[in-house]
Design an enzyme around this catalytic site. Sequence first.
Site, PDB file in Angstrom:
ATOM      1  CG  ASP A 156       8.098  45.143   9.259  1.00  0.00           C
ATOM      2  OD1 ASP A 156       6.977  45.554   8.479  1.00  0.00           O
ATOM      3  OD2 ASP A 156       7.863  44.824  10.433  1.00  0.00           O
TER       4      ASP A 156
ATOM      5  CB  THR B 108       2.475  39.882  10.022  1.00  0.00           C
ATOM      6  OG1 THR B 108       2.516  40.931   8.582  1.00  0.00           O
ATOM      7  CG2 THR B 108       4.030  39.462   9.814  1.00  0.00           C
TER       8      THR B 108
HETATM    9  N1  ASP Z   1       4.594  44.538   8.803  1.00  0.00           N
HETATM   10  C1  ASP Z   1       3.770  44.105   7.742  1.00  0.00           C
HETATM   11  C2  ASP Z   1       4.230  44.807   6.497  1.00  0.00           C
HETATM   12  O1  ASP Z   1       4.344  46.064   6.802  1.00  0.00           O
HETATM   13  C3  ASP Z   1       2.296  43.995   8.062  1.00  0.00           C
HETATM   14  C4  ASP Z   1       1.965  43.269   9.308  1.00  0.00           C
HETATM   15  O2  ASP Z   1       2.424  43.358  10.127  1.00  0.00           O
HETATM   16  O3  ASP Z   1       0.715  42.880   9.158  1.00  0.00           O
HETATM   17  O4  ASP Z   1       4.398  44.179   5.506  1.00  0.00           O
END
Ligand code: ASP
Length: 312
Positions: free
Chosen positions: A210, A179
């Site tokens: 999240d 992300t």
């Molecule tokens: N937090 C993100 C999610 O759960 C994934 C990530 O941080 O790569 O959608």
Amino acid sequence: MPESVASFVLAIHGGAGVIERDQLSAEDAAAIHADLQAALDAGGKVLANGGSALDAVQTAVVALEESPRFNAGKGAVYTADGAHELDASVMEGHTRRAGAVAGARTVRNPVVLARAVMEHSSHVLLMGEGAERFADTREDIERVDNDWFDTETRHAQLRQEQLREREQAASLKGAYFGTVGAVALDLHGHLAAATSTGGMTNKRFGRVGDSPLIGAGNWADERVAVSGTGWGEFFIRCAVAHDIAARMAYGSATLEAAADAVVMQAVPALGGDGGAIAVDAQGNIALPFNTSGMYRGWIARDGSRGTAIFRD
Ligand code: ASP
């Protein structure tokens, strides 16, 4: 809140996760550093010219969305159905305005749509079909076919994850994430945060993580701006971004203590993992992560800057 501050601050991330030193080629590492630098350059330029923290975080996140190396925009992970569903959010600290989208499928830069939700709708979060319909009403939102987000690397990750699932291997813990996010303090003393993601590989059934949830993966108020990355279900259950802000507001914790307590203790205590980037109104930066690596970059208030992947 000061009328103006002496210098601006910007921090960015390109995701936390298990990033093994011996599995990351020097070439790939160099390309990742270069993409992080380019995002810092883009966001830093906005801030140096007296632009808003909000514009700066959007600009930095768009640069990261455009890179196929991160799990946001081009290069987003695949859902279980072999498609891409993108989540993003923005928040401005001093106004507490926020906008977010979940499950967008044809929006090239989801963070731009999140900003449009904030500024041109009376809502905070639009999802799926509704987010697409809202995008239809906006000429400034660039659209692409869903397969425009495809990359072979992410497809290989989907195949690997589906194999792991069939073999019922233990857990998603430590799975590679990616992300992107940015937090900034501008020359006017204002804070903002932005986060954008493809979510988690092999996600299904309209799963929302999240990243588009204000207070979980993204938060900004008059004290602090936070963007998270990691196993989203745990970030939601820990209300990570808001918990960092709350510890500062109600417990008078320093930025570093608050960010560490949440990322290094609260999230792993539940069984989750990940990291966060945060900047406070004094220009302090915190970049904690409990995984082996987190792609990150910063321009500090003294003008020094850097990018890093591993702990050292
Ligand atoms: N937090 C993100 C999610 O759960 C994934 C990530 O941080 O790569 O959608």
